[in-house]
Structures are given as C-alpha cells and as structure tokens.
Design an enzyme around this catalytic site. Structure first.
Site, short mmCIF file in Angstrom:
data_model
loop_
_atom_site.label_atom_id
_atom_site.label_comp_id
_atom_site.label_asym_id
_atom_site.label_seq_id
_atom_site.Cartn_x
_atom_site.Cartn_y
_atom_site.Cartn_z
N HIS A 135 0.23 -1.25 0.04
CA HIS A 135 0.04 -0.20 0.17
C HIS A 135 0.62 1.63 0.13
CE1 HIS A 135 0.61 -0.70 3.89
NE2 HIS A 135 0.59 0.45 4.47
N ASP A 137 0.26 5.28 1.98
CA ASP A 137 -0.47 4.95 2.39
C ASP A 137 -1.93 6.67 2.10
OD1 ASP A 137 1.24 4.03 4.48
OD2 ASP A 137 2.27 5.98 5.00
N HIS A 285 4.64 0.17 0.23
CA HIS A 285 5.48 -0.71 1.30
C HIS A 285 4.57 -1.36 2.00
CE1 HIS A 285 3.66 3.23 3.19
NE2 HIS A 285 3.62 2.24 4.74
N ARG A 300 4.50 6.36 13.21
CA ARG A 300 4.43 7.71 12.90
C ARG A 300 4.03 8.46 12.56
NH1 ARG A 300 1.08 4.76 8.50
NH2 ARG A 300 -0.46 6.40 9.22
#
Length: 309
Positions: A135, A137, A285, A300
């Site tokens: 995916h 983000d 990622h 994150r």
C-alpha cells in the site's frame, strides 16, 4: 470481453510477469546526473531504492543546506534510513514538519499523552500486525500523504522487516500495450476494505460520509521528479473507472502484481531507534507480520501531499 481476451498475454520475453533477465532500473529521472553528497555519507541498499544515511543527528536542527541534500536523497533513493536515533516524538515531528504540513490520521485512536500527528503501532500478543499488504499511505484521501517518517521504538528479536517498492520502476517495465491501455485511466480509492474491521457500523457509515471514494489517476506524475509512477494499490484501490467490473478486477490484479517483483524492492531489517523516511508518492510498502507474539512498537508521522495528477 475480458481484459485477457482483449489484450492476450505477450510472448515470454515480453511478458513482465515471467520476464527472465535484466530489467530497466532507472533510479534518477531522465537527464539528471549523479551528484555527490557533502553533508552526510550514504550507503545504498540496492542499486535502485533505499539508502542508509550516516552523519546526521536528528536531535539537532536541520540547516537549509542539509535539508536540500536530504530532500535530493529522498527523491533519488525514495526511502532513507537513519540508525541509532534516540529521538522523542516531538523531535520526530519537528523533522517531519520541515517537509510540510502534518496530517492527522482519521482512523487510529490516540493513546494517552500521544501527539495528535502520531500514529502509534503497538503490536504484541494481544494485537498482531495486519499491515502486511502492499500500500501507499492514505490514498483514500483527496490529497494522499507526500511522505512519512517512521520510528521503531521496540523491535522483535527476529522478523518484523519492512519492504518498499519503487513504483516508477514498476511503471517503466510494463509492456507498451499495457502502458497504452492505462494511459488516462482513473481508479477509485476507498478506505473501507482496509479499515472497516476496526469500526462499528455507525462509525463506518459516518466515516464513509466524511471520506467517500476518491478518484486518482492509475498512472501518477511525480510533482518533483516528473517520473510516471503506477498509482494503484490493493489496500485502497477498488475499481478502474469506465471498465466493466470483471475487466477492472483483472487489470487491477495485473497491476498490483508489479509491486511483487524483487528487483524493484528494498527489504529493511530494523534495529531499535531506527528512523525510515520515505516518499509516499513514489513508493508502496509492506510490513512483514512474522513476529507474533513478540512486541513491535513504532510511531509514524505523515506529511500532507498534493492531489495526484
């Protein structure tokens, strides 16, 4: 008529699913020449994507010259890694803020004393990791994230790697007939497949009103490098606009598989207090979920991006 009927599989050495031999791995945009870095050392992890940076202390202020070199490294290598960075959430936020406004994720709940810009991934014997899908983000947003900064606070004794893939390389190596087919197409991106399992029915309906499916180009042009990148992912992309459902699904599954090719990837083995900084416009990622029941804790922070074109 199905996608595979209308566009039959090419001959063996033109079929990029079964291609044997060297691939086109262009790290820099066309016409851009390699330049040295003067303010830090850089260690490439693959010829195409991923590099470790040494000589930068993220606890210290970033000068304008250092910012320029780091930004150039980010555009060239797509994901940068900084080991042995004992920084706080506030220092992580200050570093990310250099690249733009920070976003607040709409679906992850904050823990006590957690900064609102921080998404905390606390995985343990009660909560296994479920980020093991390719995916980019928040592509369900009108303006998906520009980049993200991830800090590993606790790592399992073994496992828990993360992979990134260069989606410009994925596009470059598509057969010409596929490039022609997807040129100008758009696709719908929807949060529901990825996040509906953590929401009540009432909350799901509320969030679907707030974040309806958004349309993005199947092939995105990177706003800084000008590279064409494949911009569909199995976590959020649900449908190619204008196609029959069967053809849309077949074409999407073909495009999703391009991220699986190892030559386009870097796989990173974490150590405690490592920071990863990646270009969300150029990459996807995948967080490997092989460490259960051991704990893994990360934070994150994502930077607001622009609307893909």
């Amino acid at each position: 008529m199905s996608f595979l009927t209308r566009y039959p599989r090419p001959l063996k050495f033109e079929n990029r699913d079964n291609y044997v031999g060297p691939r086109q791995l262009r790290r820099l945009p066309e016409g851009v020449e390699e330049q040295p870095y003067t303010l830090f050392e850089i260690k490439p992890l693959t010829p195409l994507i991923g590099a470790e940076i040494s000589g930068v202390d993220l606890r210290q202020p970033v000068s304008s010259d250092l910012f320029k070199e780091l930004n150039r490294a980010l555009l060239e290598w797509k994901v940068l890694f900084f080991r042995n960075q004992e920084i706080s959430s506030e220092q992580q936020r200050a570093f990310a803020r250099l690249w733009g406004e920070l976003e607040i994720h709409p679906f992850y709940e904050k823990e006590e004393n957690q900064l609102e810009e921080v998404v905390r991934f606390s995985r343990n014997e009660k909560q296994a990791g479920f980020e093991n899908i390719w995916h980019a983000d928040v592509t369900f947003r009108t303006n998906p994230a520009k980049a993200a900064v991830l800090r590993l606070i606790e790592v399992p004794p073994v496992g828990g790697d993360t992979l990134w893939v260069d989606m410009a390389a994925a596009y470059d190596n598509l057969p010409d007939q596929i490039k022609e087919r997807i040129d100008g197409l758009t696709a719908l991106h929807d949060f529901t497949p990825a996040f509906s399992h953590i929401l009540s029915q009432e909350k799901l309906e509320e969030m679907q009103q707030q974040f309806p499916p958004v349309e993005h180009p199947v092939v995105r042009t990177h706003p800084e490098t000008g590279r064409k990148t494949l911009f569909v992912n199995p976590s959020f992309t649900t449908y190619i606009v204008g196609l029959e459902p069967e053809e849309s699904e077949q074409l999407l599954q073909y495009l999703f598989r391009q991220a699986h090719i190892p030559e386009y990837q870097v796989r990173f083995r974490w150590t405690k207090n490592t920071v990863a900084f990646w270009d969300n416009r150029a990459t996807q990622h995948y967080a490997v979920s092989d460490y259960y029941p051991y704990p893994r804790k990360a934070e994150r922070i994502a930077i607001v991006g622009d609307r893909p074109y």
